[in-house]
Design a protein around this motif. Structure first.
Motif, PDB file in Angstrom:
ATOM      1  N   GLU A 144       0.759  -1.443  -0.600  1.00 45.18           N
ATOM      2  CA  GLU A 144      -0.056   0.003   0.189  1.00 45.18           C
ATOM      3  C   GLU A 144       0.990   0.992   0.025  1.00 45.18           C
ATOM      4  OE1 GLU A 144      -3.703  -0.360  -0.305  1.00 45.18           O
ATOM      5  OE2 GLU A 144      -2.986  -3.125   0.624  1.00 45.18           O
ATOM      6  N   HIS A 153      -4.878   8.231  -1.454  1.00 42.29           N
ATOM      7  CA  HIS A 153      -6.000   8.136  -0.987  1.00 42.29           C
ATOM      8  C   HIS A 153      -5.921   7.827   0.867  1.00 42.29           C
ATOM      9  CE1 HIS A 153      -6.006   3.571  -1.430  1.00 42.29           C
ATOM     10  NE2 HIS A 153      -5.752   4.299  -2.320  1.00 42.29           N
ATOM     11  N   GLU A 154      -4.946   6.778   1.448  1.00 40.24           N
ATOM     12  CA  GLU A 154      -4.908   7.194   2.570  1.00 40.24           C
ATOM     13  C   GLU A 154      -3.035   7.420   2.767  1.00 40.24           C
ATOM     14  OE1 GLU A 154      -5.800   3.634   5.309  1.00 40.24           O
ATOM     15  OE2 GLU A 154      -5.680   3.412   3.400  1.00 40.24           O
ATOM     16  N   TYR A 241     -21.042  -2.871  -0.185  1.00 38.27           N
ATOM     17  CA  TYR A 241     -20.497  -1.920   0.573  1.00 38.27           C
ATOM     18  C   TYR A 241     -21.483  -1.256   1.281  1.00 38.27           C
ATOM     19  CZ  TYR A 241     -16.152  -3.825  -0.369  1.00 38.27           C
ATOM     20  OH  TYR A 241     -14.779  -4.678  -0.514  1.00 38.27           O
ATOM     21  N   SER A 295     -16.029  -1.634   4.441  1.00 36.40           N
ATOM     22  CA  SER A 295     -14.666  -2.020   3.691  1.00 36.40           C
ATOM     23  C   SER A 295     -14.039  -2.797   4.642  1.00 36.40           C
ATOM     24  CB  SER A 295     -13.921  -0.435   3.405  1.00 36.40           C
ATOM     25  OG  SER A 295     -13.938   0.601   5.043  1.00 36.40           O
ATOM     26  N   PRO A 315     -17.941   5.177  -0.877  1.00 34.77           N
ATOM     27  CA  PRO A 315     -16.057   5.620  -0.817  1.00 34.77           C
ATOM     28  C   PRO A 315     -16.444   7.132  -0.706  1.00 34.77           C
ATOM     29  CG  PRO A 315     -15.588   4.152  -2.607  1.00 34.77           C
ATOM     30  CD  PRO A 315     -17.554   4.092  -2.394  1.00 34.77           C
ATOM     31  N   GLU A 319      -9.517   5.522  -5.263  1.00 34.44           N
ATOM     32  CA  GLU A 319      -9.579   5.012  -5.550  1.00 34.44           C
ATOM     33  C   GLU A 319      -9.546   3.461  -4.706  1.00 34.44           C
ATOM     34  OE1 GLU A 319      -8.406   7.917  -5.131  1.00 34.44           O
ATOM     35  OE2 GLU A 319      -6.062   8.269  -5.192  1.00 34.44           O
ATOM     36  N   SER A 320     -10.538   4.469  -3.342  1.00 33.47           N
ATOM     37  CA  SER A 320     -11.198   2.855  -2.657  1.00 33.47           C
ATOM     38  C   SER A 320     -12.194   2.138  -3.577  1.00 33.47           C
ATOM     39  CB  SER A 320     -11.733   4.405  -1.519  1.00 33.47           C
ATOM     40  OG  SER A 320     -10.843   4.364  -0.946  1.00 33.47           O
ATOM     41  N   GLN A 323     -10.681  -0.179  -6.465  1.00 35.24           N
ATOM     42  CA  GLN A 323     -10.100  -1.160  -4.907  1.00 35.24           C
ATOM     43  C   GLN A 323     -10.845  -1.905  -4.959  1.00 35.24           C
ATOM     44  OE1 GLN A 323      -7.685  -1.394  -1.673  1.00 35.24           O
ATOM     45  NE2 GLN A 323      -5.741  -0.344  -3.107  1.00 35.24           N
ATOM     46  N   GLU A 324     -12.523  -1.406  -4.695  1.00 34.40           N
ATOM     47  CA  GLU A 324     -13.159  -2.619  -4.098  1.00 34.40           C
ATOM     48  C   GLU A 324     -14.286  -3.245  -5.238  1.00 34.40           C
ATOM     49  OE1 GLU A 324     -14.785   0.701   0.285  1.00 34.40           O
ATOM     50  OE2 GLU A 324     -15.685   0.178  -1.063  1.00 34.40           O
TER      51      GLU A 324
END
Lengths: 515, 354
Positions: A144, A153-154, A241, A295, A315, A319-320, A323-324
């Protein structure tokens, strides 16, 4: 440095015999070869294409040990379990979930492991790092890796300390991995890891077998109604989600009533690890069809046949979302992403953004408290516990603060040094950083909302911030181009009829006494 | 089940004590006070049977009982049963025979271990017999995993036969359950290509509260453990799963140390100094020891005459409240002496619901 570089044939046979795969997926072989040549690599591979294999395979063939730094504790734990289930015993994870005894045991036996997962905070633990330095580290994996950039994003401040750790370990080969990193974030990764000869292996992140649909509804009950409708027509393995635990439970209950032919369960971080494991395994084992989750679910879940990913809530950024959505269709068969949007839904991610970092008010009050202390030097532990309790700080919030204090030498090692003018300065600096970070996050949220509301091709607009082009979709593109649920014909696995049988039959089956 | 247990506890304790003592009992708090409550009110079977209970959960259940008019508030921290509550309780008791299966005070410390060993072993053997060695274990406690590994080494040459007899013994014990109860137990087991259900799923499927789901599972484990322990020749396979701790007294480690020193002839004061603990704490230990070991000699702490005086007073007053008893006795008789006598009085393995 690496005496036995295996050739392609050898690598393939390891892949088959140890991991049970017939061939490499895109990117894996190139990255693995780089690693065996001692080359540091930045690998950007889409979710669900086996990023972890890129270090797991070398880890068991390289002479020294492999360290994997990951911010996702549940992912670490899942991967260790999966590796152990495959017969790799020399693997462990060191994180906050361990109690004192367990941690102690692992640290004493550190030399027995080939692959060690740890959290970025753990790397700052002097005893652990001291033990690590006494071993020979061949590969340092930064999972990550976008967490190093505040444009990612994080953002984890502890990632900024990695470069010093890598140097202290004698500059082993570094593998930085991410599924979603814009060109700007890629540059940040190289800069903050301080590796000039970092080789970039960037693969397209678009998934040609996933079609995109976004539907606007006026009320959350309409969302539930729509999900029921879609799942009645298409009883496929599905993930839904949600933004919170309560929503997961509530909607899961409704779906169980409305969909008598589907088996629905929920999964979130508030459940015991025993229960979480059971739900995850039931889903893998086709005992469940639909998972309502936050998540927290899915990171380590290697389920190939998820056909539908639904977003009941949004989200906080593209980006999230990517990914999801990427958990769908790992087997390459036709899959769908459905996002349900109600005007005003962005309030929920906005609140999540606020919770990630301490608020401005908290920062002002905390520095106010520090200024009132009548001592110039104090043990870190005392103040830390008090602040965390008083302001109910999460671990991420505390780490952010701590990093700012360390930067200005207010914290060094395990000590606090309190000087009024330095404190004032740092307070202002922290506040402006906070504002900057919030602005970035809000910008990213609105970029995502713009996409939700866009009228163009979903696929094109979704991937544009990350790469120049995208592959031709294999089945359908999106609801603005050619997709509608009426055209969707997913392979439907006929459920094995779940007969209602008494416990005696079940017990006999379990014990193989059916004769 | 949970509701019945709460009502039964309130019935016993009434307004003599704060209702938080019930919470501590269910959680299995290892304090002298809670252990004494367990014994004095005949509630030791429910000691530590619901360890996952939270304060909030507990408060909400009291509010619910109050809303249903089964209990009434006596003080800020005390409750007692209404007449509706009393008659409801006696109906529930007759309908829930499993209540008598709990043996919390004796089993609370080993029941989780026994359960985890059984679960992990069934999963392991069920998979290995199908030549399937790649599975993710249902729990990851190292002690349990180590135990299963050693156990496998012992059984690997006769795995088929062993597994058949394990099936046979479990079957025999589950036959003594109500059918739905046996269904619940088997539904939680994991094996080859079958993953067990979680507590939440059990609750949903059988329309139970989450507390009841846990209590039904817990009662099965207590039932099986005691049956197996008492008839080891009848259940030789299952008896191998019983942790050794069952053979030891269920004492806290600290009380265990005190017991050792007493045996070596040290006085309370000497032990207090030696261990750097308050005299009160050592006295708590002694009361704890008497609770678990009825044969423990007490004459050096309380004389035979004093004991008789205290016994008479307790039966005369018919209360378990220390303070009330103490006030009615001569000054020379201490709280410690009363607690010892009470511990002796209520030490029998009393089934609260039998």
């Amino acid at each position: 440095m690496h005496r036995n570089k295996p050739d392609q044939m050898k690598l393939l046979s390891i892949l088959k015999n140890k991991f049970g795969y017939e061939g490499f997926r895109e990117g894996q072989l190139d990255i693995i070869k780089d690693i065996f040549h001692g080359q540091s690599v930045l690998g950007i591979l889409p979710t669900g294409t086996g990023k972890s294999l890129c270090y797991q395979l070398p880890a068991f063939s390289l002479e020294g040990i492999t360290i994997v730094v990951s911010p996702l504790v549940s992912l670490m734990v899942d991967q260790v379990k999966q590796l152990k289930a495959r017969g790799f015993k020399r693997v462990t994870a060191i994180n906050s979930l361990l109690d004192h005894n367990q941690r102690d045991y692992i640290l004493r036996h550190l030399h027995d492991y080939k692959l060690i997962y740890c959290s970025p905070e753990m790397l700052q633990n002097p005893y652990f790092f001291h033990r690590l330095k006494s071993l020979s580290v061949s590969l340092f994996v930064v999972d990550e890796a976008h967490c190093i950039s505040q444009w990612g994003h994080e953002f984890r401040t502890d990632y900024l300390k990695l470069k010093d750790r890598i140097k202290e370990l004698g500059n082993p080969a570094v593998l930085a991995l991410s599924a979603t990193a814009t060109p700007q974030v890629q540059e940040d990764i190289q800069y903050f890891l301080d590796i000039p000869d970092l080789k970039k292996r960037i693969y397209p992140m678009d998934r040609p077998n996933i079609a995109f649909a976004i539907e606007h509804v006026t009320h959350w009950q309409e969302k539930v109604g729509r999900i029921v409708q879609v799942l009645k027509q298409n009883p496929v393995p599905t993930m839904i989600y949600f933004s919170s635990r309560n929503w997961c439970e509530k909607v899961s209950e409704t779906l169980n009533q409305e969909l008598p032919d589907s088996r629905v369960a929920y999964y979130h971080g508030g459940m015991s690890s025993e229960d979480r494991l059971l739900i995850q395994q039931q889903f893998m084992n086709h005992q469940l069809d639909v998972i309502c989750c936050t998540s927290a679910f899915g990171m380590g879940v290697d389920k190939q046949d998820i056909r539908l990913v639904i977003h009941f809530h949004l989200p906080t950024q593209l980006e999230s979302f990517i990914q999801e959505v990427g958990r769908a269709g790992r087997d390459g068969k036709e899959s769908v992403s459905l996002a349900l949007y109600t005007e005003g839904d962005e309030q929920i991610p906005l609140r999540l953004i606020e919770q990630e970092l301490p608020t401005e008010r908290q920062v002002e009050q905390i520095f106010g408290d520090l200024l009132k202390i009548n001592s110039t030097s104090l043990p870190l532990k005392d103040i830390k516990e008090e602040l965390i309790a008083k302001y109910e700080l999460t671990e991420t919030q505390w780490n952010f603060l701590k990093y700012q204090l360390e930067q200005q030498k207010i914290i060094t090692g395990e000590q606090f040094h309190l000087e009024a003018d330095v404190l004032e300065n740092t307070c202002q600096r922290t506040l402006s950083l906070l504002r900057e970070r919030a602005a970035i996050k809000i910008k990213k949220l609105y970029q995502f909302i713009d996409w939700i509301k866009s009228t163009g091709c979903r696929r094109k607009d979704l991937y544009r911030p990350f790469q120049e082009s995208y592959q031709q979709p294999v089945y359908h593109c999106c609801d603005h181009c050619d997709f509608s649920f009426s055209k969707w014909n997913p392979p439907i696995q006929h459920q094995i009829e779940e007969r209602v049988e008494g416990w005696e039959v079940e017990l006999r089956k379990l014990f193989h006494q059916e004769a | 089940m949970y509701q019945t247990i709460l009502l039964a506890c309130i019935d016993r304790i009434d307004d003599e004590k704060s209702f938080s003592s019930i919470y501590h009992l269910l959680k299995g708090k290892r304090s002298a006070q809670t252990i004494q409550d367990a014994k004095a009110y005949g509630l030791s079977p429910i000691f530590g049977i619901l360890k996952s209970l939270t304060k909030n959960q507990f408060r909400n259940s009291l509010l619910k009982l109050h809303k249903d008019e089964y209990i009434e508030w006596k003080g800020e921290e005390t409750v007692s049963l209404t007449s509706t509550g009393k008659s409801y309780l006696s109906i529930r008791k007759s309908q829930e025979p499993e209540l008598a299966w709990f043996d919390g005070f004796n089993l609370h410390h080993i029941a989780p271990h026994f359960r985890l060993r059984l679960l992990l072993w069934i999963q392991t053997a069920s998979n290995l017999l199908k030549n399937h060695s790649h599975f993710i274990p249902v729990n990851d406690q190292r002690e349990v995993a180590t135990w299963v590994k050693t156990f496998y080494q012992k059984k690997k040459n006769q795995l088929d036969a062993h597994f058949a007899s394990l099936h046979e013994e479990l079957h025999q014990l589950l036959k003594l359950h109500q059918p739905f109860h046996a269904d619940i137990f088997v539904a939680t087991l994991t094996g080859f290509r079958k993953i067990g259900l979680s507590k939440q799923q059990i609750a949903e499927k059988w329309n139970l509260t989450i507390e009841d789901a846990e209590l039904y599972l817990q009662s099965s484990i207590h039932f099986i453990l005691n049956k197996v322990h008492q008839n080891q020749t009848e259940f030789p396979t299952l008896s191998e799963f019983i942790p050794h701790e069952l053979m030891q007294l269920p004492l806290t480690a600290s009380a265990g140390k005190t017991r050792k020193l007493l045996k070596q002839g040290y006085t309370i004061e000497q032990i207090s100094r030696r261990r750097n603990l308050k005299v009160n704490t050592i006295q708590d230990h002694i009361v704890e020891i008497i609770h678990v070991d009825p044969s423990y000699p007490v004459d050096s702490f309380v004389s035979a005459e004093a004991e008789q005086i205290i016994r008479n007073k307790i039966s005369e007053l018919n209360t378990k409240r220390l303070k009330v008893i103490k006030e009615q006795l001569p000054e020379s008789i201490s709280y410690f002496m009363i607690r010892i006598v009470m511990a002796k009085l209520y030490q029998s393995r009393d089934y609260a619901y039998a």
